[in-house]
Design a protein around this motif. Structure first.
Motif, mmCIF file in Angstrom:
data_model
loop_
_atom_site.group_PDB
_atom_site.id
_atom_site.type_symbol
_atom_site.label_atom_id
_atom_site.label_comp_id
_atom_site.label_asym_id
_atom_site.label_seq_id
_atom_site.Cartn_x
_atom_site.Cartn_y
_atom_site.Cartn_z
ATOM 1 N N VAL A 165 0.848 -1.192 0.000
ATOM 2 C CA VAL A 165 0.000 0.000 0.000
ATOM 3 C C VAL A 165 0.883 1.241 0.000
ATOM 4 O O VAL A 165 1.919 1.272 0.642
ATOM 5 C CB VAL A 165 -0.996 -0.043 1.193
ATOM 6 N N GLU A 166 0.480 2.227 -0.788
ATOM 7 C CA GLU A 166 1.192 3.511 -0.825
ATOM 8 C C GLU A 166 0.394 4.502 -0.004
ATOM 9 O O GLU A 166 -0.820 4.603 -0.158
ATOM 10 C CB GLU A 166 1.294 3.993 -2.277
ATOM 11 N N ILE A 173 -4.585 6.164 2.592
ATOM 12 C CA ILE A 173 -4.290 5.169 1.563
ATOM 13 C C ILE A 173 -4.423 5.758 0.162
ATOM 14 O O ILE A 173 -5.460 6.308 -0.202
ATOM 15 C CB ILE A 173 -5.221 3.936 1.735
ATOM 16 N N LYS A 174 -3.330 5.671 -0.599
ATOM 17 C CA LYS A 174 -3.359 6.196 -1.968
ATOM 18 C C LYS A 174 -3.637 5.072 -2.967
ATOM 19 O O LYS A 174 -4.506 5.160 -3.794
ATOM 20 C CB LYS A 174 -2.008 6.825 -2.308
ATOM 21 N N ARG A 175 -2.839 4.023 -2.887
ATOM 22 C CA ARG A 175 -2.993 2.913 -3.846
ATOM 23 C C ARG A 175 -2.646 1.597 -3.182
ATOM 24 O O ARG A 175 -1.908 1.553 -2.200
ATOM 25 C CB ARG A 175 -2.038 3.122 -5.030
ATOM 26 N N PHE A 176 -3.154 0.531 -3.750
ATOM 27 C CA PHE A 176 -2.881 -0.808 -3.233
ATOM 28 C C PHE A 176 -2.724 -1.777 -4.401
ATOM 29 O O PHE A 176 -3.489 -1.731 -5.360
ATOM 30 C CB PHE A 176 -4.045 -1.272 -2.342
ATOM 31 N N VAL A 237 -6.775 -2.424 4.571
ATOM 32 C CA VAL A 237 -7.025 -2.768 3.169
ATOM 33 C C VAL A 237 -7.138 -4.290 3.011
ATOM 34 O O VAL A 237 -8.019 -4.784 2.305
ATOM 35 C CB VAL A 237 -5.914 -2.206 2.242
ATOM 36 N N ILE A 238 -6.271 -5.023 3.697
ATOM 37 C CA ILE A 238 -6.300 -6.494 3.602
ATOM 38 C C ILE A 238 -7.639 -7.031 4.120
ATOM 39 O O ILE A 238 -8.237 -7.912 3.511
ATOM 40 C CB ILE A 238 -5.100 -7.120 4.352
#
Ligand SMILES: [Zn+2]
Length: 300
Positions: A165-166, A173-176, A237-238
């Motif tokens: 994750v970024e 959270i920006k991207r995953f 996210v996970i």
């Protein structure tokens, strides 16, 4: 014309017939002008009557349909249904199964699954924009029985995944991105680094020795993972990914998990651009060469 927004009414009114969808594909396909697939000639005639969305090369007289050479090639159940499926898959935050789609559009489950896999193929990241700045990496499993066990699992039924994750400077959270892996070795974990992480990123991982391999090349800080204390962002996210997968009432085989990871990341990474997500996905499907059933079954 570019379709934007999340109104199902507007969508239904814009795409009333297969012909409307065909024209839309044609606009996308030839947005930068026509180029004949056979002879590379750059001039075409617009055909009349029923084939008004088609082009005919003025030199070799070859006729081209808007869907040929794209992922919409040979969609037998009609472009309008295909557009609706793409719209649902790009805008819905819930997981959609091929059974649901099959019932909704009056097509077979196999046909629905096959088309949805094509859409997921178009959702695959180009890898052209590696994650920079703050990045967290973690390994986990999906599927199988959840026993509340944390950390690396060696249950053969579970699918092993490595995710990254970024984060923004204030830890949003920006991207995953996530990839399936065979085991937790450094070699396997490295795949996410190679595919999605910039060499200048500030990476955080847990204390697993598998990450040591990458420390020569990447700036990695390893810390023991303490639930609720650190790695909260990637763990959130996970958890979202796991519940999204669980809500899809279809068995997902090990071979196809990558397609579902593509889908999850595609939507998450574009959640602030929802207005244009449908049009962007149509563009990707037009640019992607067609795939046949046999090849798609093997894609992972
Ligand atoms: Zn030609």
């Amino acid at each position: 014309m570019e379709f934007t927004g999340l109104s199902l009414i507007k969508f239904t009114e814009t795409f009333k017939t297969d012909e409307d969808c065909k024209k839309y594909l044609g606009q996308r396909k030839w947005s930068e002008g026509f180029k004949c697939k056979k002879c590379n000639h750059e001039k075409a005639t617009v055909l009349k009557g029923k084939r008004t969305a088609h082009r005919m090369c003025t030199l070799c007289k070859r006729e081209e349909s808007p869907s040929s050479g794209t992922l919409f090639h040979r969609v037998r159940f009609g472009l309008r249904k295909a557009f609706f499926i793409v719209y649902e898959m790009s805008t819905s935050s819930k997981g959609l199964s091929s059974i649901q789609i099959a019932n909704r559009y009056g097509i077979s489950q196999k046909t629905a699954w096959y088309f949805m896999q094509k859409v997921r193929l178009a959702m695959e990241s180009s890898g052209n924009h590696p994650m920079k700045g703050k990045v967290q990496v973690d390994e986990f499993t999906v599927g199988g029985k959840e026993k509340g066990k944390k950390g690396r699992s060696y249950d053969a039924k579970k699918k092993k995944i490595v995710g990254a994750v970024e984060l923004t400077d204030d830890n949003k959270i920006k991207r995953f991105y996530a990839l399936p892996i065979d085991n937790y070795s450094g070699k396997e974990l490295e795949t996410i680094f190679k595919a999605h992480i910039d060499i200048g990123a500030k990476v955080e991982t847990d204390g697993w020795k598998g990450y040591n391999k990458m420390k020569k090349k990447y700036d990695i800080k390893s810390t023991k993972s303490l639930p609720g204390i650190n790695f909260n962002e990637i763990h959130t996210v996970i958890q979202n990914l796991k519940s999204w997968l669980r809500a899809i009432p279809t068995h997902i085989s090990k071979e196809h998990i990558k397609a579902y990871l593509n889908e999850f990341s595609y939507r998450l990474n574009r959640s602030i651009h929802k207005e244009t997500i449908f049009d962007g996905l149509i563009g990707r499907m037009v640019e992607h060469p067609p795939v046949n059933y046999g090849k798609l079954k093997l894609c992972n």
